[in-house]
Motif scaffolding. Structure first.
Motif, short mmCIF file in Angstrom:
data_model
loop_
_atom_site.label_atom_id
_atom_site.label_comp_id
_atom_site.label_asym_id
_atom_site.label_seq_id
_atom_site.Cartn_x
_atom_site.Cartn_y
_atom_site.Cartn_z
N MET A 27 0.80 -1.23 0.00
CA MET A 27 0.00 0.00 0.00
C MET A 27 0.83 1.28 0.00
O MET A 27 0.42 2.30 -0.57
CB MET A 27 -0.94 0.02 1.21
CG MET A 27 -2.13 -0.90 1.10
SD MET A 27 -3.31 -0.63 2.45
CE MET A 27 -3.80 1.08 2.15
N PHE A 28 2.02 1.22 0.62
CA PHE A 28 2.81 2.44 0.76
C PHE A 28 4.10 2.41 -0.06
O PHE A 28 4.38 3.34 -0.81
CB PHE A 28 3.16 2.67 2.24
CG PHE A 28 1.97 3.06 3.07
CD1 PHE A 28 1.64 4.40 3.25
CD2 PHE A 28 1.18 2.10 3.71
CE1 PHE A 28 0.56 4.78 4.02
CE2 PHE A 28 0.09 2.47 4.47
CZ PHE A 28 -0.23 3.81 4.63
N ASP A 29 4.88 1.33 0.08
CA ASP A 29 6.19 1.29 -0.58
C ASP A 29 6.09 1.18 -2.09
O ASP A 29 7.03 1.58 -2.80
CB ASP A 29 7.03 0.13 -0.03
CG ASP A 29 7.33 0.30 1.45
OD1 ASP A 29 7.15 1.42 1.97
OD2 ASP A 29 7.74 -0.69 2.10
N LEU A 30 5.00 0.65 -2.58
CA LEU A 30 4.83 0.49 -4.02
C LEU A 30 3.88 1.51 -4.64
O LEU A 30 3.52 1.42 -5.81
CB LEU A 30 4.33 -0.93 -4.34
CG LEU A 30 5.25 -2.09 -3.93
CD1 LEU A 30 4.65 -3.43 -4.35
CD2 LEU A 30 6.65 -1.92 -4.51
N THR A 31 3.47 2.48 -3.84
CA THR A 31 2.54 3.52 -4.33
C THR A 31 3.06 4.90 -3.94
O THR A 31 4.14 5.03 -3.35
CB THR A 31 1.13 3.32 -3.75
OG1 THR A 31 1.15 3.65 -2.36
CG2 THR A 31 0.65 1.88 -3.93
N HIS A 227 9.48 12.37 8.33
CA HIS A 227 9.21 10.95 8.07
C HIS A 227 7.99 10.82 7.16
O HIS A 227 7.18 11.75 7.05
CB HIS A 227 8.95 10.18 9.37
CG HIS A 227 10.20 9.76 10.08
ND1 HIS A 227 11.08 8.83 9.57
CD2 HIS A 227 10.73 10.17 11.25
CE1 HIS A 227 12.09 8.67 10.40
NE2 HIS A 227 11.91 9.48 11.43
N TYR A 228 7.88 9.66 6.54
CA TYR A 228 6.64 9.26 5.86
C TYR A 228 5.86 8.38 6.83
O TYR A 228 6.44 7.78 7.75
CB TYR A 228 6.95 8.47 4.59
CG TYR A 228 7.54 9.30 3.48
CD1 TYR A 228 6.78 10.28 2.84
CD2 TYR A 228 8.86 9.11 3.07
CE1 TYR A 228 7.33 11.05 1.81
CE2 TYR A 228 9.41 9.87 2.05
CZ TYR A 228 8.64 10.83 1.43
OH TYR A 228 9.17 11.60 0.42
N MET A 229 4.57 8.29 6.61
CA MET A 229 3.73 7.52 7.52
C MET A 229 4.13 6.05 7.56
O MET A 229 4.05 5.40 8.60
CB MET A 229 2.25 7.66 7.12
CG MET A 229 1.29 7.34 8.25
SD MET A 229 1.45 8.50 9.62
CE MET A 229 1.03 7.45 11.01
N SER A 230 4.57 5.52 6.42
CA SER A 230 4.97 4.11 6.39
C SER A 230 6.16 3.84 7.30
O SER A 230 6.32 2.72 7.79
CB SER A 230 5.30 3.69 4.96
OG SER A 230 6.43 4.40 4.47
N HIS A 231 6.99 4.85 7.53
CA HIS A 231 8.14 4.68 8.43
C HIS A 231 7.68 4.33 9.84
O HIS A 231 8.33 3.57 10.56
CB HIS A 231 8.98 5.95 8.47
CG HIS A 231 9.63 6.29 7.16
ND1 HIS A 231 10.50 7.34 7.01
CD2 HIS A 231 9.52 5.72 5.94
CE1 HIS A 231 10.92 7.41 5.76
NE2 HIS A 231 10.33 6.43 5.08
N THR A 232 6.54 4.90 10.23
CA THR A 232 5.98 4.61 11.55
C THR A 232 5.45 3.19 11.60
O THR A 232 5.68 2.46 12.58
CB THR A 232 4.84 5.60 11.87
OG1 THR A 232 5.38 6.93 11.94
CG2 THR A 232 4.18 5.27 13.20
N PHE A 233 4.73 2.78 10.57
CA PHE A 233 4.22 1.40 10.53
C PHE A 233 5.35 0.39 10.57
O PHE A 233 5.29 -0.60 11.32
CB PHE A 233 3.38 1.18 9.26
CG PHE A 233 2.12 2.00 9.22
CD1 PHE A 233 1.26 2.06 10.31
CD2 PHE A 233 1.78 2.72 8.08
CE1 PHE A 233 0.09 2.81 10.28
CE2 PHE A 233 0.61 3.48 8.03
CZ PHE A 233 -0.23 3.52 9.12
N TRP A 234 6.40 0.64 9.79
CA TRP A 234 7.54 -0.29 9.78
C TRP A 234 8.23 -0.33 11.15
O TRP A 234 8.65 -1.40 11.61
CB TRP A 234 8.53 0.11 8.69
CG TRP A 234 8.15 -0.33 7.32
CD1 TRP A 234 7.86 0.44 6.24
CD2 TRP A 234 8.00 -1.69 6.87
NE1 TRP A 234 7.54 -0.33 5.15
CE2 TRP A 234 7.63 -1.65 5.51
CE3 TRP A 234 8.16 -2.94 7.48
CZ2 TRP A 234 7.40 -2.80 4.75
CZ3 TRP A 234 7.94 -4.09 6.73
CH2 TRP A 234 7.57 -4.01 5.38
#
Length: 277
Positions: A27-31, A227-234
């Motif tokens: 959802m995040f790294d590929l978009t 940061h990007y939001m995906s950084h928090t999820f990871w």
């Protein structure tokens, strides 16, 4: 009391985080969702993130917020060191010292520390290992923060973590993936595993609170463009898996898999195995 099947335990504790990792990646790294979300907080006129210019916001959400995990780690370290003191006080040889410690109310603290040495050591190791893992991933992916990239007026081209990943060598100077500040909040998950060891009925509340703290920490840095939001999820996924593996090494699956206590049940602290002095 019977524990749940091992397969169910591993599915819940490993399967769900790994499924979340797959979802975040797709959802995040590929978009472009990360960039689209950060664009909401970027001012193209001034070429900056307004909240990054607020010293008060920075102080409250970044500097002061660190107090929670920092103090937790320091208390755990002090408790771990103190846990070795009481078992070494021989009542016959050190009667005066023991009497003095009792008088100044330090003896109960030392007894408590000795009784829960494994828990204090677990928190110290969990914090250390998760911090080490986050730093390893940062240096071996070399991802630059949004504010440092050409997308937001910086000089570095934006690249996803998997494009730079190097298992053995330092990948570069970027240090933005996963979210370090978010991971500080997520490390409080170590306390959840201590609570599960004792089957505390509010352990899930502690887990949700730790997850919420990590997301709050991470989101504030997103608002500032760091940061990007995906950084928090990871960061949450990495910290959960690291804390879980450390808890399994310290406590074992059977102990962590027991159901929480009912309203009328009392934690069996007296039945806990003692650590040799």
């Amino acid at each position: 009391m019977q524990t749940a099947s091992p397969s169910r335990f591993y599915w819940l504790n490993f399967g769900i985080p790994l499924a979340c990792a797959a979802i975040v990646f797709l959802m995040f790294d590929l978009t472009q969702i990360d960039i689209a979300f950060n664009n909401l907080f970027f001012d193209p006129v001034t070429q900056s993130f307004p909240l990054d210019q607020s010293h008060l916001f920075e102080k409250i959400t970044h500097k002061w917020a660190r107090i929670i995990p920092n103090w937790t780690a320091e208390i755990a370290l002090i408790g771990a060191i103190a846990s070795f003191i009481w078992p070494r006080l021989n009542p016959q040889k050190h009667s005066k010292i023991i009497a003095f410690l009792e008088k100044i109310k330090v003896a109960p603290v030392l007894r408590f520390a000795a009784k829960h040495r494994r828990d204090f050591l677990f928190v110290v190791f969990a914090f250390s290992i998760t911090t080490g893992m986050i730093h390893y991933l940062k240096s071996h992916t070399s991802v630059y923060c949004p504010i440092e990239t050409t997308q937001y007026g910086g000089k570095i081209e934006h690249k996803e973590w998997y494009k730079n990943f190097d298992l053995l060598n330092d990948a570069g100077e970027g240090r933005c993936w996963p979210g370090g500040h978010a991971s500080g909040g997520f490390t409080m998950l170590a306390l959840y595993f201590v609570a599960r060891r004792y089957r505390w009925r509010y352990s899930k509340a502690l887990m949700y609170g730790s997850l919420a703290l990590g997301f709050i920490y991470g989101t504030t840095r997103v608002l500032q463009g760091w940061h990007y939001m995906s950084h928090t999820f990871w960061a949450g996924i990495v910290v959960w898996l690291t804390c879980l593996l450390t808890a399994l090494a310290f406590y074992g699956r059977a102990r962590l898999d027991k159901p929480v206590l009912g309203k009328d049940e009392v934690p069996g602290f007296e039945n806990e195995p003692q650590v040799a002095g």
